[in-house]
Design a protein around this motif. Structure first.
Motif, PDB file in Angstrom:
ATOM      1  N   PHE A 195       0.864  -1.172   0.000  1.00  0.00           N
ATOM      2  CA  PHE A 195       0.000   0.000   0.000  1.00  0.00           C
ATOM      3  C   PHE A 195       0.903   1.225   0.000  1.00  0.00           C
ATOM      4  CE2 PHE A 195      -2.896  -3.017   2.238  1.00  0.00           C
ATOM      5  CZ  PHE A 195      -3.987  -2.923   1.385  1.00  0.00           C
ATOM      6  N   ARG A 196       0.517   2.227  -0.759  1.00  0.00           N
ATOM      7  CA  ARG A 196       1.287   3.467  -0.795  1.00  0.00           C
ATOM      8  C   ARG A 196       0.316   4.645  -0.775  1.00  0.00           C
ATOM      9  NH1 ARG A 196       6.392   1.579  -2.253  1.00  0.00           N
ATOM     10  NH2 ARG A 196       6.359  -0.427  -3.327  1.00  0.00           N
ATOM     11  N   PRO A 197       0.435   5.551   0.224  1.00  0.00           N
ATOM     12  CA  PRO A 197       1.482   5.621   1.243  1.00  0.00           C
ATOM     13  C   PRO A 197       1.226   4.670   2.409  1.00  0.00           C
ATOM     14  CG  PRO A 197      -0.070   7.396   1.575  1.00  0.00           C
ATOM     15  CD  PRO A 197      -0.504   6.697   0.315  1.00  0.00           C
ATOM     16  N   TYR A 198       2.221   4.552   3.267  1.00  0.00           N
ATOM     17  CA  TYR A 198       2.099   3.722   4.464  1.00  0.00           C
ATOM     18  C   TYR A 198       1.072   4.326   5.414  1.00  0.00           C
ATOM     19  CZ  TYR A 198       3.618   1.506   8.875  1.00  0.00           C
ATOM     20  OH  TYR A 198       3.667   0.830  10.063  1.00  0.00           O
ATOM     21  N   VAL A 199       1.057   5.649   5.547  1.00  0.00           N
ATOM     22  CA  VAL A 199       0.089   6.349   6.392  1.00  0.00           C
ATOM     23  C   VAL A 199      -0.603   7.414   5.549  1.00  0.00           C
ATOM     24  CG1 VAL A 199      -0.262   7.795   8.423  1.00  0.00           C
ATOM     25  CG2 VAL A 199       1.452   5.977   8.478  1.00  0.00           C
ATOM     26  N   LEU A 200      -1.925   7.374   5.516  1.00  0.00           N
ATOM     27  CA  LEU A 200      -2.709   8.354   4.770  1.00  0.00           C
ATOM     28  C   LEU A 200      -3.632   9.101   5.726  1.00  0.00           C
ATOM     29  CD1 LEU A 200      -3.673   9.574   2.056  1.00  0.00           C
ATOM     30  CD2 LEU A 200      -5.392   7.744   1.991  1.00  0.00           C
ATOM     31  N   PRO A 201      -3.329  10.363   6.055  1.00  0.00           N
ATOM     32  CA  PRO A 201      -4.244  11.149   6.887  1.00  0.00           C
ATOM     33  C   PRO A 201      -5.321  11.809   6.023  1.00  0.00           C
ATOM     34  CG  PRO A 201      -2.219  12.385   6.514  1.00  0.00           C
ATOM     35  CD  PRO A 201      -2.071  11.074   5.790  1.00  0.00           C
ATOM     36  N   ILE A 202      -6.565  11.758   6.469  1.00  0.00           N
ATOM     37  CA  ILE A 202      -7.667  12.379   5.743  1.00  0.00           C
ATOM     38  C   ILE A 202      -8.637  13.010   6.734  1.00  0.00           C
ATOM     39  CG2 ILE A 202      -7.532  10.794   3.776  1.00  0.00           C
ATOM     40  CD1 ILE A 202     -10.006   9.354   4.961  1.00  0.00           C
ATOM     41  N   GLN A 203      -9.466  13.920   6.231  1.00  0.00           N
ATOM     42  CA  GLN A 203     -10.532  14.482   7.050  1.00  0.00           C
ATOM     43  C   GLN A 203     -11.776  13.620   6.916  1.00  0.00           C
ATOM     44  OE1 GLN A 203     -11.558  18.520   6.087  1.00  0.00           O
ATOM     45  NE2 GLN A 203     -13.047  18.717   7.739  1.00  0.00           N
ATOM     46  N   ALA A 204     -12.541  13.503   7.993  1.00  0.00           N
ATOM     47  CA  ALA A 204     -13.776  12.727   7.963  1.00  0.00           C
ATOM     48  C   ALA A 204     -14.661  13.209   6.818  1.00  0.00           C
ATOM     49  CB  ALA A 204     -14.512  12.860   9.292  1.00  0.00           C
ATOM     50  N   GLY A 205     -15.262  12.258   6.100  1.00  0.00           N
ATOM     51  CA  GLY A 205     -16.109  12.574   4.958  1.00  0.00           C
ATOM     52  C   GLY A 205     -15.396  12.480   3.628  1.00  0.00           C
ATOM     53  N   THR A 206     -14.099  12.157   3.662  1.00  0.00           N
ATOM     54  CA  THR A 206     -13.316  12.052   2.440  1.00  0.00           C
ATOM     55  C   THR A 206     -13.566  10.718   1.736  1.00  0.00           C
ATOM     56  OG1 THR A 206     -11.567  13.490   3.302  1.00  0.00           O
ATOM     57  CG2 THR A 206     -10.956  11.996   1.516  1.00  0.00           C
ATOM     58  N   LEU A 224     -11.685  -9.151  -4.349  1.00  0.00           N
ATOM     59  CA  LEU A 224     -10.731  -9.312  -5.448  1.00  0.00           C
ATOM     60  C   LEU A 224     -11.028  -8.424  -6.662  1.00  0.00           C
ATOM     61  CD1 LEU A 224     -10.283 -13.172  -5.358  1.00  0.00           C
ATOM     62  CD2 LEU A 224      -8.499 -11.475  -4.936  1.00  0.00           C
ATOM     63  N   TYR A 225     -10.068  -7.558  -6.970  1.00  0.00           N
ATOM     64  CA  TYR A 225     -10.216  -6.711  -8.146  1.00  0.00           C
ATOM     65  C   TYR A 225      -8.846  -6.401  -8.720  1.00  0.00           C
ATOM     66  CZ  TYR A 225      -8.939  -2.610  -5.278  1.00  0.00           C
ATOM     67  OH  TYR A 225      -8.289  -1.713  -4.466  1.00  0.00           O
ATOM     68  N   ASP A 226      -8.837  -6.070 -10.020  1.00  0.00           N
ATOM     69  CA  ASP A 226      -7.572  -5.821 -10.701  1.00  0.00           C
ATOM     70  C   ASP A 226      -7.484  -4.371 -11.160  1.00  0.00           C
ATOM     71  OD1 ASP A 226      -9.125  -5.604 -13.009  1.00  0.00           O
ATOM     72  OD2 ASP A 226      -8.773  -7.695 -13.579  1.00  0.00           O
ATOM     73  N   SER A 227      -6.514  -4.076 -12.013  1.00  0.00           N
ATOM     74  CA  SER A 227      -6.248  -2.704 -12.427  1.00  0.00           C
ATOM     75  C   SER A 227      -7.325  -2.129 -13.338  1.00  0.00           C
ATOM     76  CB  SER A 227      -4.896  -2.624 -13.138  1.00  0.00           C
ATOM     77  OG  SER A 227      -4.874  -3.480 -14.265  1.00  0.00           O
ATOM     78  N   SER A 228      -8.239  -2.955 -13.812  1.00  0.00           N
ATOM     79  CA  SER A 228      -9.297  -2.465 -14.689  1.00  0.00           C
ATOM     80  C   SER A 228     -10.469  -1.878 -13.910  1.00  0.00           C
ATOM     81  CB  SER A 228      -9.808  -3.594 -15.588  1.00  0.00           C
ATOM     82  OG  SER A 228     -10.465  -4.599 -14.812  1.00  0.00           O
ATOM     83  N   GLU A 229     -10.453  -2.040 -12.586  1.00  0.00           N
ATOM     84  CA  GLU A 229     -11.559  -1.572 -11.754  1.00  0.00           C
ATOM     85  C   GLU A 229     -11.082  -0.453 -10.831  1.00  0.00           C
ATOM     86  OE1 GLU A 229     -14.078  -5.248 -10.490  1.00  0.00           O
ATOM     87  OE2 GLU A 229     -11.988  -5.904 -10.675  1.00  0.00           O
ATOM     88  N   ALA A 230     -11.985   0.465 -10.503  1.00  0.00           N
ATOM     89  CA  ALA A 230     -11.678   1.574  -9.604  1.00  0.00           C
ATOM     90  C   ALA A 230     -12.574   1.469  -8.367  1.00  0.00           C
ATOM     91  CB  ALA A 230     -11.894   2.912 -10.295  1.00  0.00           C
ATOM     92  N   GLU A 231     -12.002   1.035  -7.250  1.00  0.00           N
ATOM     93  CA  GLU A 231     -12.755   0.880  -6.013  1.00  0.00           C
ATOM     94  C   GLU A 231     -12.618   2.138  -5.152  1.00  0.00           C
ATOM     95  OE1 GLU A 231     -14.725  -1.470  -5.199  1.00  0.00           O
ATOM     96  OE2 GLU A 231     -14.258  -3.045  -6.632  1.00  0.00           O
ATOM     97  N   THR A 232     -13.715   2.567  -4.534  1.00  0.00           N
ATOM     98  CA  THR A 232     -13.693   3.736  -3.650  1.00  0.00           C
ATOM     99  C   THR A 232     -14.446   3.442  -2.362  1.00  0.00           C
ATOM    100  OG1 THR A 232     -15.690   4.693  -4.630  1.00  0.00           O
ATOM    101  CG2 THR A 232     -13.566   5.349  -5.593  1.00  0.00           C
ATOM    102  N   MET A 233     -14.160   4.229  -1.333  1.00  0.00           N
ATOM    103  CA  MET A 233     -14.825   4.076  -0.049  1.00  0.00           C
ATOM    104  C   MET A 233     -14.846   5.431   0.651  1.00  0.00           C
ATOM    105  SD  MET A 233     -16.318   1.893   2.006  1.00  0.00           S
ATOM    106  CE  MET A 233     -15.868   0.435   1.068  1.00  0.00           C
ATOM    107  N   VAL A 234     -15.979   5.779   1.280  1.00  0.00           N
ATOM    108  CA  VAL A 234     -16.099   7.015   2.048  1.00  0.00           C
ATOM    109  C   VAL A 234     -15.825   6.708   3.515  1.00  0.00           C
ATOM    110  CG1 VAL A 234     -17.621   8.905   2.742  1.00  0.00           C
ATOM    111  CG2 VAL A 234     -17.802   7.955   0.436  1.00  0.00           C
ATOM    112  N   PHE A 235     -15.017   7.554   4.156  1.00  0.00           N
ATOM    113  CA  PHE A 235     -14.662   7.370   5.566  1.00  0.00           C
ATOM    114  C   PHE A 235     -15.252   8.518   6.382  1.00  0.00           C
ATOM    115  CE2 PHE A 235     -11.688   4.955   3.111  1.00  0.00           C
ATOM    116  CZ  PHE A 235     -11.511   3.799   3.854  1.00  0.00           C
ATOM    117  N   ASP A 236     -16.332   8.213   7.118  1.00  0.00           N
ATOM    118  CA  ASP A 236     -17.091   9.237   7.832  1.00  0.00           C
ATOM    119  C   ASP A 236     -16.668   9.430   9.280  1.00  0.00           C
ATOM    120  OD1 ASP A 236     -18.836   9.887   5.675  1.00  0.00           O
ATOM    121  OD2 ASP A 236     -19.946   8.041   6.061  1.00  0.00           O
TER     122      ASP A 236
END
Length: 223
Positions: A77-88, A115-127
């Protein structure tokens, strides 16, 4: 708002312009914080998250459309640490020639991106605020952290162990320093930011051996 005023037509009146400029100035966007974090022997700590929250303020949610990226590349995973604001919204692109299965069992966000490969774009909201360790069900060596904060004022230390938080309105704040390898709870400090100048905040933190491993390693060797 200020940009729109500068390009408005001749019909604009001087009095509203002055009022807006004064209110903009009264916000006090001139203060800043220089934060430093080291281990007990003085070694700078990289990838620590520094967050700054006004005292008494409820968690602030990110503006709609705020996005960040956690890439999978080189079986890491890159980066090792990802800081974000809630709702991102975080995107998880797979840049490897094989599939990944991303997951977290964190109390702040439990989820799976199966399981997904480079042809798919996965996203997730962190509240919700909190620490979200990431793993891959296919590659045990993969590890990273998303750290969700309830403020837009945050940064991350570089190799020199330093981070700068700028454009802060004058007021009282709590500064927090967090790192995934810390041995204790996050370090905090209460400070006052004035309309001008910079506040220096220094932390000392004791780190345990990192759990991050490079592909093919199955011991506790630091990466």
């Amino acid at each position: 708002m200020l940009g729109r005023i500068l390009v408005c037509n001749k019909a604009c009146r001087l009095a509203p312009l002055v009022a807006v400029l004064l209110s903009f100035s009264d916000l006090g966007y001139a203060g800043s914080i220089d934060a430093g974090i080291v281990q007990g022997d003085g070694t700078p700590i990289q990838s620590a998250v520094i967050s700054v929250r006004p005292k008494g303020q409820a968690p602030a949610i990110a503006a709609a459309g705020t996005r960040a990226t956690m890439t999978q590349s080189g079986q890491q995973f890159r980066p090792y640490v990802l800081p974000i604001q809630a709702g991102t919204t975080v995107e998880f692109p797979n840049r490897d020639p094989f599939r990944h299965h991303v997951y977290s069992f964190s109390a702040a966000k439990t989820f799976e991106l199966k399981l997904y490969d480079s042809s798919e774009a996965e996203t997730m909201v962190f509240d919700n605020e909190g620490v979200i360790p990431l793993g891959c069900n296919i590659h045990d060596n993969m590890l990273a952290y998303i750290y969700v904060v309830g403020t837009p004022h945050f940064g991350q230390t570089g190799k020199d162990g330093k981070a700068a938080i700028e454009a802060l309105p004058a007021g009282d704040y709590t500064v927090e320093a967090w790192h995934p390898d810390q041995r204790s709870s996050p370090k905090t400090a209460d400070i006052t930011v004035t309309a001008e100048g910079t506040v220096q905040v220094d932390f000392e933190m004791d780190l345990k051996r990192s759990r991050r491993r490079t592909p093919g390693e199955f011991d506790d060797t630091e990466y």
